[in-house]
Structure formats: structure tokens, C-alpha cells
Design an enzyme around this catalytic site. Structure first.
Site, PDB file in Angstrom:
ATOM      1  N   ILE A  74       0.894  -1.156   0.000  1.00  0.00           N
ATOM      2  CA  ILE A  74       0.000   0.000   0.000  1.00  0.00           C
ATOM      3  C   ILE A  74       0.935   1.208   0.000  1.00  0.00           C
ATOM      4  CG2 ILE A  74      -0.196  -0.095   2.543  1.00  0.00           C
ATOM      5  CD1 ILE A  74      -2.965   1.102   2.365  1.00  0.00           C
ATOM      6  N   SER A  75       0.667   2.188  -0.852  1.00  0.00           N
ATOM      7  CA  SER A  75       1.583   3.328  -0.971  1.00  0.00           C
ATOM      8  C   SER A  75       1.645   4.137   0.318  1.00  0.00           C
ATOM      9  CB  SER A  75       1.131   4.256  -2.102  1.00  0.00           C
ATOM     10  OG  SER A  75       0.957   3.543  -3.299  1.00  0.00           O
ATOM     11  N   GLN A  76       2.748   4.853   0.450  1.00  0.00           N
ATOM     12  CA  GLN A  76       2.954   5.765   1.582  1.00  0.00           C
ATOM     13  C   GLN A  76       1.893   6.878   1.518  1.00  0.00           C
ATOM     14  OE1 GLN A  76       6.728   7.652   1.123  1.00  0.00           O
ATOM     15  NE2 GLN A  76       6.406   9.042   2.841  1.00  0.00           N
TER      16      GLN A  76
END
Ligand code: SAH
Length: 225
Positions: A74-76
Site C-alpha cells: 500500500i503506498s505511503q
């Protein structure tokens, strides 16, 4: 625009996922240059802890990428915020995302009132993301496919967001942009990419802006169950 999420109180969670913890993340994003209040509000509203495995739920409001299985992340939050901010500048209505992953980025866009279409190549991740969209009452349309071909039947899109890295821009995606529409994508080698925003102008030319240095998982071909 105000976020359109109607959350059940029990879905919001307590403790390490409390409002105070989320407010701290939002302050941190503000300090690192995110200034669009609509984006900050969406990040405050969308329960990121529901988009990660329970084992990582206590870290969901840290400004960091987290594993979601199948070697993906999951992206930052800062990257999600920056990409969303870049898209919002042009007030898009219909948006295509390539790389559903956990579904978090799609949920943030939907919470901002956009009509979201998202494509994921790993069936298992897409099934989990769909459950989350349903649980949160989000109307996101999704497809299990190789997103490099986009979603031609639904084109044109006002904006396209690619959340996996490719060494070069994918032309078929640019072709599915409406005139005046923009594409936000990480472009470059696997070690690190440049987050680019491309805007398709009326005269057919494409304007290119560099937004940030980022590191994404690679955009791969084909599909997996
Ligand atoms: N937007 C996601 C980020 C997930 S990471 C989130 O908010 O969680 C990138 C995702 O892109 C991975 O799930 C990966 O499987 C997917 N992906 C990689 N190549 C793809 C392709 N060609 N088509 C569709 N999805 C792809």
C-alpha cells in the site's frame, strides 16, 4: 468538495487507529508540503487500517508504505496525498487507476467525489479491495486485467493515475485521456522513479511536470489469480 464516506462507527476503530492518531498523520503531511485541505480531509476520513492486514493495523497511520501480500505494498500516505493533490487541480470527474492493490488510493479518490475505475492484475488483491469498497459503501468500478491496456470501453477519462512503476510511459493510457486531462505516474527504473504529471493539450501536445522522486513496485504484464 466534502468526503462522501458514510462510515459505520464500528468500522472506524479505536486505539492505535483513533482520530488523534489520524490527525497526527495529517499534521505530518501538512508539514511535508501537502496543502490541499480536501486531500487532507480525505486522508483523515478514509480508514487506512482497514486496507492493511490486521498485523499492520497499528502502523496504518504512520507515513510509510506497508506490505499487502503478493510482494505488493500500500503506498505511503504522502505519495497518495501528493498524487491526489496533483489530480484534483484539474477537477476530474471520471478517473482511471492502474494498480488497485489494497484499494486505498481508489477509496481516497472516491471519497473526494470522483467516479473511480480501477484495474488490478492480481485477482486475490482485487477481491480483498472489492470487499473493502463494499464495507465502506464506496462506489468504485473495478476490473481484473493487465492495466497497461487501460479500460478502452470506458475511455475517455478526465484523469489517469498509475500506482506501479514503468520504465517508460504507456502510450495506450495517454490515448485514453480526455483532451485537457492529465495522467500522474511514476516513470523510471526499478530503484527509483520520477513522479510525472502529463497533461494532454488541445493541440495534441503533452505537457510534462516532475512532481517528486518516488519508489513504486513495478508495473508487470499479464494477470494472476
Ligand atoms: N494503489 C495501491 C498501490 C498498490 S501497489 C494502493 O493504494 O494500495 C501497485 C499495484 O499495482 C499492485 O497491487 C500490483 O499488483 C499492481 N499492478 C502491477 N502491474 C499491473 C498491471 N499491469 N495492471 C494492473 N495492476 C498492476
Amino acid at each position: 468538495m466534502t468526503p462522501r464516506l458514510r462510515l459505520q462507527p464500528e468500522a472506524v476503530g479505536m486505539g492505535m487507529t483513533s482520530q488523534r492518531v489520524r490527525d497526527r498523520l495529517v499534521e505530518r503531511l501538512r508539514e511535508s508540503g501537502i496543502s490541499d485541505e480536501r486531500v487532507l480531509n480525505a486522508i483523515r476520513t478514509v480508514p487506512r487500517h482497514l486496507f492493511v492486514d490486521e498485523a499492520f493495523a497499528t502502523r496504518a497511520y504512520e507515513d510509510t508504505a506497508l506490505p499487502i501480500g503478493h510482494g505488493q505494498t500500500i503506498s505511503q500516505p504522502w505519495v497518495v496525498a501528493r498524487m491526489t493533490e496533483a489530480l484534483l487541480q484539474d477537477a476530474p470527474k471520471k478517473v482511471l487507476e492502474i494498480g488497485t492493490g489494497s484499494g486505498y488510493q481508489a477509496a481516497v479518490l472516491a471519497a473526494l467525489g470522483m467516479q473511480v475505475y480501477t484495474v488490478e492484475r492480481i485477482g486475490d488483491l482485487l477481491r480483498q479491495a472489492r470487499k473493502r469498497f463494499r464495507q465502506l459503501g464506496l462506489n468504485v468500478r473495478s476490473k481484473h486485467d493487465d492495466g497497461r491496456i487501460g479500460w478502452p470501453e470506458e475511455a475517455p477519462f478526465d484523469a489517469i493515475i498509475v500506482t506501479a512503476a514503468a520504465p517508460a510511459l504507456v502510450d495506450s493510457l495517454i490515448d485514453q485521456l480526455a483532451v485537457g486531462g492529465s495522467l500522474v505516474a511514476p516513470v523510471g527504473a526499478s530503484g527509483g522513479q520520477s513522479l510525472l504529471k502529463l497533461t494532454r493539450r488541445e493541440d495534441g501536445s503533452v505537457e510534462e511536470d516532475h512532481l517528486a522522486a518516488v519508489t513504486f513496485v513495478p508495473l508487470l504484464s499479464g494477470t494472476l489469480d
